[in-house]
Design a protein around this motif. Sequence first.
Motif, PDB file in Angstrom:
ATOM      1  N   LEU A 197       0.800  -1.210  -0.178  1.00 32.58           N
ATOM      2  CA  LEU A 197       0.146  -0.159  -0.016  1.00 32.58           C
ATOM      3  C   LEU A 197       0.840   1.295   0.022  1.00 32.58           C
ATOM      4  CD1 LEU A 197      -2.606   1.623   0.620  1.00 32.58           C
ATOM      5  CD2 LEU A 197      -2.434   1.060   2.846  1.00 32.58           C
ATOM      6  N   PHE A 227      -4.471  -7.002   5.977  1.00 31.63           N
ATOM      7  CA  PHE A 227      -3.308  -6.164   6.365  1.00 31.63           C
ATOM      8  C   PHE A 227      -2.689  -6.545   7.379  1.00 31.63           C
ATOM      9  CE2 PHE A 227      -5.125  -2.120   3.920  1.00 31.63           C
ATOM     10  CZ  PHE A 227      -6.375  -2.902   3.465  1.00 31.63           C
ATOM     11  N   GLN A 230      -1.659  -3.992  10.374  1.00 36.10           N
ATOM     12  CA  GLN A 230      -2.928  -3.898  11.340  1.00 36.10           C
ATOM     13  C   GLN A 230      -3.526  -5.087  11.857  1.00 36.10           C
ATOM     14  OE1 GLN A 230      -4.024  -1.021  12.367  1.00 36.10           O
ATOM     15  NE2 GLN A 230      -3.170   0.820  11.080  1.00 36.10           N
ATOM     16  N   THR A 233      -8.833  -7.833   8.358  1.00 30.68           N
ATOM     17  CA  THR A 233      -9.314  -8.587   7.091  1.00 30.68           C
ATOM     18  C   THR A 233     -10.497  -7.791   6.725  1.00 30.68           C
ATOM     19  OG1 THR A 233      -8.560 -10.684   7.966  1.00 30.68           O
ATOM     20  CG2 THR A 233     -10.145 -10.547   6.381  1.00 30.68           C
ATOM     21  N   ILE A 270      -5.722   2.711   8.967  1.00 26.61           N
ATOM     22  CA  ILE A 270      -4.787   2.396   7.626  1.00 26.61           C
ATOM     23  C   ILE A 270      -3.472   2.966   8.161  1.00 26.61           C
ATOM     24  CG2 ILE A 270      -4.222   3.158   5.334  1.00 26.61           C
ATOM     25  CD1 ILE A 270      -6.629   1.376   5.678  1.00 26.61           C
ATOM     26  N   ASP A 274       1.736  -0.831   4.616  1.00 26.97           N
ATOM     27  CA  ASP A 274       1.501  -2.052   4.826  1.00 26.97           C
ATOM     28  C   ASP A 274       1.385  -3.010   3.702  1.00 26.97           C
ATOM     29  OD1 ASP A 274       0.183  -4.058   6.565  1.00 26.97           O
ATOM     30  OD2 ASP A 274      -1.463  -2.732   7.492  1.00 26.97           O
ATOM     31  N   THR A 275       1.620  -4.387   4.240  1.00 25.20           N
ATOM     32  CA  THR A 275       1.424  -5.630   3.232  1.00 25.20           C
ATOM     33  C   THR A 275       0.144  -6.054   3.426  1.00 25.20           C
ATOM     34  OG1 THR A 275       4.078  -5.886   3.763  1.00 25.20           O
ATOM     35  CG2 THR A 275       2.616  -7.570   2.623  1.00 25.20           C
ATOM     36  N   ILE A 276      -0.294  -6.171   1.989  1.00 26.55           N
ATOM     37  CA  ILE A 276      -1.603  -6.708   1.651  1.00 26.55           C
ATOM     38  C   ILE A 276      -1.644  -8.200   1.265  1.00 26.55           C
ATOM     39  CG2 ILE A 276      -3.824  -6.495   0.535  1.00 26.55           C
ATOM     40  CD1 ILE A 276      -3.203  -3.383   0.531  1.00 26.55           C
TER      41      ILE A 276
END
Length: 597
Positions: A197, A227, A230, A233, A270, A274-276
């Motif tokens: 992101l 995410f 964080q 989901t 947010i 972040d890795t999604i």
Amino acid sequence: MEAIKQIRNFCIIAHIDHGKSTLADRFLEVTGAVDKRKMSEQMLDSMELERERGITIKAKAVRLNFLYREEQYILNLIDTPGHVDFSYEVAKSLKGCEGAILLVDASQGIEAQTVANFYLALEGNLKIIPVLNKIDLPSADRRRCIEQLSEIFGFKEDEISSVSAKEGSGVLDVLGRVIEEIPPPQGEVNKPLKAVLFDSLYDPYKGVILFLRIFDGKINVGDSVFFMHQKKTYKVEELGVFLPHAQKRNSLSYGEVGYICCNIKNPQEIDMADTITSPDAPTNEPFEGYKKMPPMVFCGIFPTAPKDYPLLRNAIEKLRLSDASLVYEPDNLGSLGYGFRCGFLGLLHMEIVQERLEREYNLDLILTSPNVMYKVKKKDGDIISVESPQQLPEPSNIEEIEEPFVKATIVTPPEGMDPLCDLAKSRRGEFIQMDYLGKDRLSIVFNLPLGEIVVDFYDKIKSLTRGYASLDYEFIGYRKTDVVKIDILLNKKPMEAFSLLVHKDKAEVKARSMVDRLRELIPRQMYEVNIQAAIGARIIASGRRAPLKKNVTAKCYGGDVSRKRKLWEKQKKGKKKLKQIGNISVPPEAFLEILRM
């Protein structure tokens, strides 16, 4: 997957005002992304503020379709800012790219942010394509700029392209080089989903819109995404690409840049960078995230009308979504009421945030004097961070104070060296080194206290060198200092909004200038106003604003002078009583003027 070989992800990096947005406009034009009838200057700079100032504040992503040698290619372009305050936007953009166009103004040559952005791209292992812009200008010196690029960065002459972004010459050749030299994205569609992101914005109907670059796997509408920072989901409600306006898609695959909407209404959920991934089969290697940019300048933001405080809170929450470097916390100053203590990357960043809050959210604001963050070691061993004068403990409780220092690199023509060295010396600067960048450019490096440069240092550099010098700085740590708090008293009543922290050697000069300025700015009242600047209990500067006078003896004619004296005494007692119960009227312009000082 054959189609992935036709994708190129790249960005444009340069110093401020070297023509990044104009070159992006030409790319949009020659690829047919925008109808010529709808074309306008700074097409990607959608903010009114960006167009007015002629600067890019937010990085913008756009997808271009380009036919090259009878093959269709997809070019994902990110236009980045050039000012040192927005270098975090550049760092974010580089995460989603395999290559970068390094743009240099042929009339200005290499400047401070050119060097900084080059090394940012180099650290990210990006393929760098050097391009000279504005070759159509009479003042353009192509030969000198080629020598600078060769000597400083090691480029060969035949690697350097020349364009005029305004006229459009050479633009197609640069797009050809992007396709031939920048590698296609690497990744696998069968691996678990892995996306980064890199930006976001808030839409009142869709909630938070997330910009991402996919490295492995694919996303479909209706999929669940996880995410990793964080640990939350969400379900994908919509996804698509920018052409340059949003266009919906059913899926996005690895190598692509696009956006997703997950019906996220709370901006606080947010985390930028972040890795999604997929909740069922998450990736084993999440991204480490961006290097957090610490705020450098702090000031209080307060609404002029106390009833606007909830509106200000909502506005700051939404603004922070598109500006991850903005830091804030609630604050209360007796004279100004409730507001927020905000941290910024620099003074331009602070100005932009203020203007965006006032324009986009229709707020009327007052800002306090800007400060940097000090570290204070108390006598009981505690170390606290002090962002405002109100947080400074009593002098008797302080063991030592440390202030932030930066390594400032100034790129200037040789004739600017002496005045710039004198300026840095007057700001408690420490000379580190000097290098020649080609024949007519000097790079001078100083260690400087951040508090001395945040307000007007950049403007002074520009005026001393007729606009030719440029500045870049990076935080290097804290050093011991001797800082005092100056309080401004109006009729012995402290005005917290005017308090400031300054170095002991400059305290008296600063206090005198503030008192003199307030004498001019505060309107005359019905009683005398005493303006004082104090360090603790010691008054170091004072002035007075004479009261408005009414001639109470006008009706007296002739007779004994004692009649007049009696009326004067009565008036004097009345003014003394007014002084005790009256509130001094300080206009909003006074707060802004003191801020500019």
